[in-house]
Design a protein around this motif. Sequence first.
Motif, short mmCIF file in Angstrom:
data_model
loop_
_atom_site.label_atom_id
_atom_site.label_comp_id
_atom_site.label_asym_id
_atom_site.label_seq_id
_atom_site.Cartn_x
_atom_site.Cartn_y
_atom_site.Cartn_z
N PHE B 104 0.83 -1.21 0.00
CA PHE B 104 0.00 0.00 0.00
C PHE B 104 0.86 1.26 0.00
O PHE B 104 0.58 2.21 -0.74
N ASP B 105 1.91 1.27 0.82
CA ASP B 105 2.76 2.46 0.93
C ASP B 105 3.38 2.84 -0.41
O ASP B 105 3.50 4.02 -0.73
N VAL B 134 3.83 9.88 4.51
CA VAL B 134 3.86 8.60 3.80
C VAL B 134 5.29 8.23 3.36
O VAL B 134 5.62 7.05 3.25
N THR B 135 6.13 9.23 3.17
CA THR B 135 7.53 8.96 2.87
C THR B 135 8.14 8.15 4.01
O THR B 135 8.88 7.19 3.80
N TYR B 136 7.79 8.56 5.23
CA TYR B 136 8.25 7.81 6.41
C TYR B 136 7.60 6.42 6.47
O TYR B 136 8.28 5.42 6.74
N HIS B 137 6.32 6.33 6.18
CA HIS B 137 5.64 5.01 6.21
C HIS B 137 6.37 4.03 5.27
O HIS B 137 6.60 2.89 5.61
N LEU B 138 6.67 4.54 4.08
CA LEU B 138 7.28 3.68 3.06
C LEU B 138 8.69 3.24 3.48
O LEU B 138 9.07 2.08 3.30
N ARG B 139 9.44 4.17 4.03
CA ARG B 139 10.80 3.82 4.47
C ARG B 139 10.73 2.72 5.53
O ARG B 139 11.46 1.74 5.50
#
Lengths: 330, 254
Positions: B104-105, B134-139
């Motif tokens: 999802f990210d 979301v940049t943090y979520h993805l990382r």
Amino acid sequence: MYAQLVETGAKRLKTKEEMSPEEREFQEKVDAETKIEPKNWMPEGYRKTLIRQISQHAHSEVVGMLPEGNWVTRAPTLKRKLQLMAKIQDEAGHGLYLYSAMETLGADRDEEIEKLHQGKAKYSSIFNYPTLNWADMGAVGWLVDGAAIVNQVVLQRTSYGPYSRAMIRICKEESFHQRQGYQILLDMMREGTEEQKAMVQDAINRLWWPALMMFGPHDDESPNSQQSMAWKIKRKSNDELRQMFIDQTVPQLEFLGCTAPDPDLKWNEETGHYDFGEINWQEFYDVLKGNGPCNRERIKTRKNAIDEGAWVREAAVAYAEKQKQRAQAA
Amino acid sequence: MTQAEALKEYLLRLADSDMILGQRLCELCGKAPALEEEMALMNVALDLVGQARNWYEYAAELIDDGRDADKLCFRRDAHDYRNLLLTEQPNEDYAVTMGRQFFFDVYHYFTLKSLTESSDERIAGIAAKSLKEVTYHLRRSSEWVKRLGDGTEESHRRMQDAVDILWRFTGELITPDDTDRVMAEAGIGPDPDQLAKDWRGMVNEVLTQATLTPGAEDAWMYMGGKHGEHTEHLGFILAEMQFLQRAYPDATTW
């Protein structure tokens, strides 16, 4: 506050003459309000008492997330859901912060958590009560965080530096939680339906006495208090703190238009304080012994989380090790 | 479909996916494998529900039938929900939780990145704020997929299982329908081809680093969430999430 009946290992206070030179120097520092820091010499009893108290406090933050987790999936509006989520996140943060303060005393977080899961470590009795309707989220914020703050404001002056600093930070966030909790109740009492108002009163009826129990037994039933006070780990007695809480809370209760489940609660003109009825101490000790409504569920949930997460933590360690080896090989 | 209709539909998709995934993460409260994860999960959930609120508010203004953000969230039934099927899948073990989050990210990140340049200023504004989160979520989720994929034998097996279980829900993230195309043509939504390319590129890169095997590109895909045809899970999610609003319909304040 979240610490009740913390063992000190001392039956009575030592006199100055009975103390070793180190103990005397330590006590003089405490008496002069100089903060004790991790590298300073300290009596073994002081260290152990603090580890017990801070770990209880940390466990309480973590177990305290569960009664709120019970409603976070059912919060009624986006605003309330976001507030509750932020509160829960703060509590996880407080837990981490407190475990770190505890580790400055040479204790190990995993070991202390293991004691919790084995039923050997305590956490605040309040979290062994169920949260049965939405208004409980308001009442927990108002009464439980409220009671915690009364205790923790005083603990900002506790003698151990890292604990004192943790309290300063935590108090700020908890006052915010308390105001939010009260607002939940106030909104329902002012603009809610009859059903919502009944929820509020029901929540107060159930949580009132358990909140008062958070301050621990009467002073004369609290054998460890004297030593904790001498070490200035504790700064005010259980009964003093409970009275402070009652005095500040009853006007808020009246402002809500609700009542407390205590027929003896009334203003005493002479003392300038509220009188209140006797706590059901049998219930208090039963809950501490593990016989509260939710003791088993709370510990089981925490234990399962850690046990079932073992493979995740192992993977993280294994991966970090591989990365380190790759970096060295490169 | 007019552009105005497509926009309302598109906003509900953005909102509902954030909301339902946030709700799934709320279910994990007190059950994370470590206290640090407890904080991180709630933090991500908080971001998602906050973003959902922003999208709902805008959607409510455009729909303009008297319903506010809360009504859209708490009073619509499953067939009106427009979330991606992936977001409603159960937490299962931590590999599934993180795999779901990662797939999802990646979609979320590239979608928001494109939406920051949307011709709709309101959307661009919300996207810019959300993109930081979301940049943090993805990382974070990429790191976890790598840790679990390339960790122990057990974690590798579980993570590969998670990829296999979830793969059939990923097609929906990158397969455009009329609404997506209308949004792209109006310069409001992302270019579907670019989104699919970016998603595949990053997913393959991370899974490879994690020593995991992605599913086949031509694998059968389970779709329908964007049109209100959901898996059996969503009904239960809503039954829980909407309980108070449904049980006390006369309450106007909480």
